[in-house]
Design a protein around this motif. Structure first.
Motif, PDB file in Angstrom:
ATOM      1  N   UNK A   1       0.804  -1.223   0.000  1.00 56.64           N
ATOM      2  CA  UNK A   1       0.000   0.000   0.000  1.00 56.64           C
ATOM      3  C   UNK A   1       0.838   1.274   0.000  1.00 56.64           C
ATOM      4  N   UNK A   2       2.134   1.157  -0.264  1.00 60.06           N
ATOM      5  CA  UNK A   2       2.966   2.337  -0.445  1.00 60.06           C
ATOM      6  C   UNK A   2       3.658   2.853   0.789  1.00 60.06           C
ATOM      7  N   UNK A   3       3.649   2.095   1.895  1.00 59.14           N
ATOM      8  CA  UNK A   3       4.321   2.515   3.115  1.00 59.14           C
ATOM      9  C   UNK A   3       5.711   1.887   3.181  1.00 59.14           C
ATOM     10  N   UNK A   4       6.616   2.561   3.848  1.00 55.67           N
ATOM     11  CA  UNK A   4       7.991   2.084   3.948  1.00 55.67           C
ATOM     12  C   UNK A   4       8.475   2.292   5.373  1.00 55.67           C
ATOM     13  N   UNK A   5       8.993   1.226   6.014  1.00 53.24           N
ATOM     14  CA  UNK A   5       9.379   1.301   7.409  1.00 53.24           C
ATOM     15  C   UNK A   5       8.174   1.067   8.305  1.00 53.24           C
ATOM     16  N   UNK A   6       8.417   1.020   9.626  1.00 49.26           N
ATOM     17  CA  UNK A   6       7.323   0.725  10.543  1.00 49.26           C
ATOM     18  C   UNK A   6       7.683   1.202  11.944  1.00 49.26           C
ATOM     19  N   UNK A   7       6.668   1.695  12.654  1.00 48.14           N
ATOM     20  CA  UNK A   7       6.835   2.015  14.069  1.00 48.14           C
ATOM     21  C   UNK A   7       6.829   0.712  14.865  1.00 48.14           C
ATOM     22  N   UNK A   8       7.792   0.538  15.764  1.00 44.53           N
ATOM     23  CA  UNK A   8       7.904  -0.695  16.552  1.00 44.53           C
ATOM     24  C   UNK A   8       8.026  -0.358  18.033  1.00 44.53           C
TER      25      UNK A   8
END
Length: 388
Positions: free
Chosen positions: A297-304
């Motif tokens: 869906x076009x997102x890159x990286x993530x909050x963890x």
């Protein structure tokens, strides 16, 4: 720093067709935005925060947020600030220590110049600030304060606004809110490194919480917000920003559970199906599916919020040999006129003009996360990356 820099060079050589690049806090913003990866949050009140940062860097974390907002009690803000200054000062006194990109999540605009001033020379360790509940009205004072702190300190500082306000969630105010956010971040484009999604706050507005076998995309009201944020703020026409994936709330101490089997070899001695069964059993399958959907869906990286989430995010961010082959074919100079060509893997058609933006995005991800060898997949990368 580099992704997978915590594993032995000879192991990286066996895993990667093209290894991840090295970068520093002073690298170009476009590269840093793509390289954020799994951004690990930690309360700023932790008494051994400096040691935690060094430890996580040694385990492959390349970006961290030290939180003075929702993760700590209102009564602990002053103590959190004092601890943050003390821990940064201690880190600055450790010469030659490799550190991740460090950001501070603040509550109020005035905290930004105040913290930079109190940090003094240790502010050189700071990459920027995370700005909560961002809208044009609430967010602009934060951006103004960041710019003033940057000018006073002579240090480049980035902003990462968090999109989590009810105005963004509610249908009747969403477009107007997104237009305002767009105006604010565009005005400070050089300072905005990435936009972060606060899905937990979205769910809170309706008393919702996704179960461990569901992703954010299964909660339709949340999925609609993500779609509209990408639509208006993450376009591939030069106007968009990097948007990072939402936090995954569930965790277990699975690293220790997998370690005896996975450390037998950097390659598969444990069959992929067996590992996947263990991941499902220990509530990780939802995380893996959500990471894949983030990327689709076009997102890159993530909050963890837990160290066990970091390696799956990074392993699934590595570009496959097939993706890399397709992307390279599409961007070749001789393809500038467009056309359609069969992929080198002979399993798809690559249309040069429609797929060019995807190819350029894929090659940027390949630069920071590397390209796996043809016979190397997620499981091998996961196995090799678990800290020893």
């Amino acid at each position: 720093m580099r992704h997978f820099g915590h594993i032995a060079p000879e192991v990286r050589q066996r895993l990667f067709h093209r290894e991840p690049c090295a970068f520093t806090a002073d690298s170009p913003a476009r590269l840093l935005a793509a390289a954020l990866g799994a951004t690990l949050y930690s309360p700023a009140t932790r008494p051994r925060l400096a040691d935690d940062i060094v430890k996580q860097a040694g385990n492959g974390v390349v970006s961290m947020v030290l939180c003075l907002e929702d993760s700590i009690d209102d009564a602990d803000v002053a103590a959190g600030e004092e601890n943050l200054v003390r821990q940064f000062t201690g880190l600055a006194a450790r010469p030659g220590t490799d550190l991740p990109l460090l950001f501070v999540r603040v509550r109020a605009p005035e905290q930004i110049p105040d913290l930079v001033r109190r940090l003094g020379p240790a502010a050189r360790l700071l990459s920027g600030f995370v700005l909560p509940k961002f809208t044009e009205e609430r967010g602009t004072p934060f951006l103004e304060a960041l710019t003033a702190a940057e000018n006073d300190s002579g240090r480049r500082l980035f902003a990462m606004p968090v999109l989590e306000s009810p105005e963004l969630l509610y249908r009747e105010s969403r477009v107007e809110t997104l237009e305002g956010i767009s105006r604010a971040v565009d005005k400070y484009r050089d300072r905005v490194l990435a936009l972060r999604l606060g899905v937990t706050d979205f769910c809170s507005s309706y008393g919702l919480r996704r179960a461990p076998d569901m992703t954010a995309y299964d909660i339709q009201i949340v999925a609609s917000v993500i779609a509209d944020v990408v639509n208006m703020l993450a376009r591939a026409d030069g106007t968009g920003f990097t948007v990072t994936g939402p936090v995954w709330e569930y965790f277990r101490a699975s690293e220790r559970m997998f370690k005896p089997q996975l450390r037998q070899s950097p390659f598969l001695e444990v069959q992929a199906v067996e590992l996947r069964e263990r991941l499902i059993e220990h509530a990780m399958d939802g995380l893996l599916r959500e990471i894949s959907l983030d990327q689709a869906n076009g997102l890159l990286g993530k909050t963890c919020i837990h160290p066990s989430h970091v390696l799956p995010v990074h392993a699934l961010s590595v570009v496959s040999h097939e993706e890399f082959s397709d992307a390279q074919d599409i961007v070749r100079p001789e393809r500038g006129g467009g056309g359609v060509l069969r992929s080198a893997y002979t399993n798809k058609m690559n249309e040069v003009k429609p797929h060019r933006a995807w190819a350029e995005r894929t090659l940027l991800r390949a630069e920071v996360f590397g390209v796996a060898k043809e016979d190397v997949g997620f499981v091998e990368l996961l196995a090799a990356g678990i800290p020893g």
